[in-house]
Structure formats: C-alpha cells, structure tokens
Design a protein around this motif. Structure first.
Motif, PDB file in Angstrom:
ATOM      1  N   ASN A  41     -25.660   7.904 -22.284  1.00  0.00           N
ATOM      2  CA  ASN A  41     -24.409   7.768 -21.552  1.00  0.00           C
ATOM      3  C   ASN A  41     -23.588   9.038 -21.662  1.00  0.00           C
ATOM      4  N   ILE A  42     -23.564   9.597 -22.868  1.00  0.00           N
ATOM      5  CA  ILE A  42     -22.823  10.834 -23.110  1.00  0.00           C
ATOM      6  C   ILE A  42     -23.294  11.429 -24.439  1.00  0.00           C
ATOM      7  N   GLU A  43     -23.182  12.742 -24.541  1.00  0.00           N
ATOM      8  CA  GLU A  43     -23.410  13.428 -25.814  1.00  0.00           C
ATOM      9  C   GLU A  43     -22.337  14.500 -25.943  1.00  0.00           C
ATOM     10  N   ILE A  44     -21.684  14.531 -27.092  1.00  0.00           N
ATOM     11  CA  ILE A  44     -20.631  15.511 -27.368  1.00  0.00           C
ATOM     12  C   ILE A  44     -21.070  16.356 -28.551  1.00  0.00           C
ATOM     13  N   GLN A  45     -21.006  17.664 -28.388  1.00  0.00           N
ATOM     14  CA  GLN A  45     -21.497  18.577 -29.414  1.00  0.00           C
ATOM     15  C   GLN A  45     -20.448  19.643 -29.697  1.00  0.00           C
ATOM     16  N   LEU A  46     -20.194  19.904 -30.980  1.00  0.00           N
ATOM     17  CA  LEU A  46     -19.289  20.965 -31.404  1.00  0.00           C
ATOM     18  C   LEU A  46     -20.114  22.033 -32.114  1.00  0.00           C
ATOM     19  N   THR A  47     -20.103  23.233 -31.553  1.00  0.00           N
ATOM     20  CA  THR A  47     -20.917  24.332 -32.051  1.00  0.00           C
ATOM     21  C   THR A  47     -20.020  25.427 -32.616  1.00  0.00           C
ATOM     22  N   SER A  48     -20.495  26.092 -33.677  1.00  0.00           N
ATOM     23  CA  SER A  48     -19.735  27.204 -34.241  1.00  0.00           C
ATOM     24  C   SER A  48     -20.681  28.288 -34.748  1.00  0.00           C
ATOM     25  N   LYS A  49     -20.119  29.449 -34.985  1.00  0.00           N
ATOM     26  CA  LYS A  49     -20.824  30.574 -35.601  1.00  0.00           C
ATOM     27  C   LYS A  49     -20.271  30.710 -37.021  1.00  0.00           C
ATOM     28  N   GLY A  81     -14.556  31.425 -35.741  1.00  0.00           N
ATOM     29  CA  GLY A  81     -15.890  30.843 -35.836  1.00  0.00           C
ATOM     30  C   GLY A  81     -16.525  30.560 -34.501  1.00  0.00           C
ATOM     31  N   GLY A  82     -15.923  31.001 -33.408  1.00  0.00           N
ATOM     32  CA  GLY A  82     -16.513  30.822 -32.089  1.00  0.00           C
ATOM     33  C   GLY A  82     -16.717  29.372 -31.706  1.00  0.00           C
ATOM     34  N   LEU A  83     -15.786  28.497 -32.075  1.00  0.00           N
ATOM     35  CA  LEU A  83     -15.953  27.069 -31.797  1.00  0.00           C
ATOM     36  C   LEU A  83     -16.157  26.818 -30.300  1.00  0.00           C
ATOM     37  N   MET A  84     -17.183  26.029 -29.987  1.00  0.00           N
ATOM     38  CA  MET A  84     -17.493  25.714 -28.595  1.00  0.00           C
ATOM     39  C   MET A  84     -17.752  24.220 -28.452  1.00  0.00           C
ATOM     40  N   LEU A  85     -17.136  23.619 -27.438  1.00  0.00           N
ATOM     41  CA  LEU A  85     -17.314  22.207 -27.128  1.00  0.00           C
ATOM     42  C   LEU A  85     -18.316  22.073 -25.995  1.00  0.00           C
ATOM     43  N   GLN A  86     -19.285  21.174 -26.165  1.00  0.00           N
ATOM     44  CA  GLN A  86     -20.268  20.892 -25.132  1.00  0.00           C
ATOM     45  C   GLN A  86     -20.284  19.388 -24.857  1.00  0.00           C
ATOM     46  N   VAL A  87     -20.207  19.041 -23.588  1.00  0.00           N
ATOM     47  CA  VAL A  87     -20.282  17.647 -23.159  1.00  0.00           C
ATOM     48  C   VAL A  87     -21.450  17.536 -22.191  1.00  0.00           C
ATOM     49  N   LYS A  88     -22.346  16.577 -22.429  1.00  0.00           N
ATOM     50  CA  LYS A  88     -23.575  16.532 -21.639  1.00  0.00           C
ATOM     51  C   LYS A  88     -24.086  15.113 -21.444  1.00  0.00           C
ATOM     52  N   ARG A  89     -24.992  15.017 -20.475  1.00  0.00           N
ATOM     53  CA  ARG A  89     -25.750  13.805 -20.229  1.00  0.00           C
ATOM     54  C   ARG A  89     -27.213  14.197 -20.083  1.00  0.00           C
ATOM     55  N   GLY A  90     -28.078  13.195 -20.160  1.00  0.00           N
ATOM     56  CA  GLY A  90     -29.492  13.479 -20.029  1.00  0.00           C
ATOM     57  C   GLY A  90     -30.321  12.334 -20.562  1.00  0.00           C
ATOM     58  N   TYR A  94     -22.550  13.906 -31.361  1.00  0.00           N
ATOM     59  CA  TYR A  94     -22.513  12.454 -31.227  1.00  0.00           C
ATOM     60  C   TYR A  94     -23.215  12.118 -29.923  1.00  0.00           C
ATOM     61  N   ARG A  95     -24.164  11.185 -29.964  1.00  0.00           N
ATOM     62  CA  ARG A  95     -24.944  10.797 -28.796  1.00  0.00           C
ATOM     63  C   ARG A  95     -24.864   9.289 -28.615  1.00  0.00           C
ATOM     64  N   GLN A  96     -24.817   8.852 -27.357  1.00  0.00           N
ATOM     65  CA  GLN A  96     -24.745   7.420 -27.057  1.00  0.00           C
ATOM     66  C   GLN A  96     -25.948   7.031 -26.190  1.00  0.00           C
ATOM     67  N   PRO A  97     -27.092   6.734 -26.817  1.00  0.00           N
ATOM     68  CA  PRO A  97     -28.269   6.321 -26.045  1.00  0.00           C
ATOM     69  C   PRO A  97     -28.091   4.921 -25.469  1.00  0.00           C
ATOM     70  N   SER A  98     -28.633   4.727 -24.259  1.00  0.00           N
ATOM     71  CA  SER A  98     -28.458   3.451 -23.564  1.00  0.00           C
ATOM     72  C   SER A  98     -29.810   2.795 -23.311  1.00  0.00           C
ATOM     73  N   LEU A  99     -30.130   1.775 -24.090  1.00  0.00           N
ATOM     74  CA  LEU A  99     -31.332   1.001 -23.806  1.00  0.00           C
ATOM     75  C   LEU A  99     -31.123   0.054 -22.634  1.00  0.00           C
ATOM     76  N   LYS A 100     -29.881  -0.189 -22.259  1.00  0.00           N
ATOM     77  CA  LYS A 100     -29.620  -0.998 -21.067  1.00  0.00           C
ATOM     78  C   LYS A 100     -30.173  -0.318 -19.824  1.00  0.00           C
ATOM     79  N   ARG A 101     -30.155   1.015 -19.823  1.00  0.00           N
ATOM     80  CA  ARG A 101     -30.635   1.769 -18.663  1.00  0.00           C
ATOM     81  C   ARG A 101     -32.011   2.386 -18.906  1.00  0.00           C
ATOM     82  N   ALA A 102     -32.656   2.029 -20.021  1.00  0.00           N
ATOM     83  CA  ALA A 102     -33.956   2.609 -20.359  1.00  0.00           C
ATOM     84  C   ALA A 102     -35.053   2.099 -19.428  1.00  0.00           C
ATOM     85  N   GLU A 103     -36.130   2.884 -19.357  1.00  0.00           N
ATOM     86  CA  GLU A 103     -37.282   2.520 -18.527  1.00  0.00           C
ATOM     87  C   GLU A 103     -38.560   2.592 -19.347  1.00  0.00           C
TER      88      GLU A 103
END
Length: 267
Positions: free
Chosen positions: A190-198, A147-156, A225-234
């Motif tokens: 803070n972090i976002e973790i994504q599991l992608t498949s075909k 299934g082409g499983l792919m792990l993505q770890v990101k911030r933004g 899964y995403r962890q938004p941070s209002l502590k660091r929001a502007e």
C-alpha cells in the motif's frame, strides 16, 4: 556481480555532480545505489537481500542544492533476495485454506499453495528467492548537510516464485501448453516510507564540504516502514482471496513491516 559492477560505474560517473563554486553545494542529477536490506519486524514474508535503486533528480533545475525527483527500486535476479521466512503465516494458511473449488484448476492451486507453505525450511523445493519492484518520489532539502537526510515515499510489490509445478498434470503448463517451473505469489505494498541518511557526513561542517564528493558521501543507512497488502495479493495471477477464507484477511489483510538498508551510491 555484473549488477554491482554497473552500479559502481554509475556512481563513479555520477560523482561529477553539480558544483556551485560560491558555496560548494554538491548535488547529483542522478540517484544511484546498491542496497542490502533486511526486514526486522513483520509477519508477511519478510525478506533480506540486495537490490538496485535508480532515479532522476530534476530538482537541481528548479532549485540548486536540493533533491526532488523520482526513482525505482529493482531486483530482477531472484537469487539476490531471500524467501525463507514464509513460515510466519503457515499456520494461518493451513487454517483458512479453501480446498474445494468449482473447477479442478483452482482446487489444484489451493492444494499447491498449502503444500508450499507447509514444507520445512530445510526443504528448498518451493520458495527460491524473490523479485522486487518499487517506484516513488524522493526529497532532501539539504543533501550536503545534516547527514543528507532524504525522505522517500513509494509503492510497488514483491514477487515470490514458488517452484514445484514442473511436470504437474494440472499446474505444470501455461495457457499455451508450455511447461512452466513456478507459480507467482505477488504481494503489493500500500505504501512504503523510507528515511535515508549519509551517517559519515552527519557532523560535517559547511566549511569542510569539498568541491567534489568524498567516499563518505557514498555510504547510506536507511530505515523503512512498509505496509504489505495480502488483500490485494495474487497467486498464479488470481486473487489470493479466492483461495483463503475472509478470516485470514481480517488478521493479515493489511500488515506492517519495519527494516533497514545499508547502501553504496550517490544522490
């Protein structure tokens, strides 16, 4: 439509991927996708809509047949993203807003923030779309199998333009005296973790893998899964903590969101 046309062109171009003749391993040096995403769980401004993913896979130069690279998620057109779920934190904003400040500008910001979150969902005067910007790393040991499983770890971060300041005697001008239409509300992750498949290739046998990809390889499904941070929001380039009491951040300072994506692309 221009963004979608660009993605389709890149996908077609990218389908001329690396092919190892002995076992038909097909891996693209590019990661290109157009995604439709939705947040199914989470209180802090859950969003829906489209965005583009672009990345490079130098992993094919290290070991043929893997994905190991970097990528970006981008939404530069606010109309592609929703912003109509702001009401989930309206009561908390109203309860913990700091109305009076030492200067008139910050007091005006507080009043505007409370007004924007308190208006009804049918009144589209304030929240009109959202922007998105992420960067991260991606890894798939078998992009052509299982299934082409792919792990993505990101911030933004996500940014919500809040309209309604045009013509305001205090907030309606920038530092250079130019009239503005909206104030930015920026929420970093803070972090976002994504599991992608075909999913359409999940049961594909090794011997069935063609020399070149089929349309089944271009359809992805992801969960994140995403962890938004209002502590660091502007808000208007000022710390959000300036306008809300500490008790607000005890409840919403670090939040949790879950969601899914449906995509068309290649990796």
């Amino acid at each position: 439509m221009k963004s979608l046309a660009t993605i389709l062109s890149l996908v077609l171009f990218s389908n001329f991927s690396y092919s190892q003749d002995s076992n038909h391993v097909i891996v693209s040096p590019l990661y290109v996708a157009y995604n439709i995403s939705g947040t199914t769980m989470g209180d802090v401004l859950p969003t829906y809509g489209g965005h583009v993913s672009l990345g490079l896979n130098p992993g094919v130069l290290i070991k043929k047949g893997i994905v190991l690279g970097v990528f970006f998620d981008l939404r530069w057109l606010k109309n592609l993203g929703s912003s109509n779920e702001y009401g989930k934190i309206t009561n908390a904003i109203n309860t913990h807003i700091i109305k009076n400040h030492d200067n008139e500008l910050d007091s005006a910001r507080s009043a505007f923030l409370q007004t924007a979150f308190s208006h009804t969902k049918n009144d589209k005067k304030y929240f009109l779309g959202s922007y998105l910007g992420n960067w991260g790393i991606m890894f798939s040991p078998y992009p052509d199998r299982y299934g082409g499983l792919m792990l993505q770890v990101k911030r933004g971060s996500r940014e919500f333009p809040i309209y309604g300041v045009y013509g305001d005697s205090i907030l309606g001008d920038d530092s250079n005296g130019n009239s503005i239409e909206w104030l930015n509300f920026k929420i970093p992750n803070n972090i976002e973790i994504q599991l992608t498949s075909k999913p359409l290739t999940f049961f594909k046998q090794r011997k069935e893998i063609p020399k070149y990809p089929s349309w089944r390889d271009n359809f992805f499904v992801s969960f994140f899964y995403r962890q938004p941070s209002l502590k660091r929001a502007e808000f208007d380039n000022q710390p959000l903590s300036k306008f809300l009491k500490p008790a607000f951040f005890e409840q919403y300072g670090t939040s949790h969101q879950f969601g899914f994506k449906v995509s068309f692309g290649i990796y």
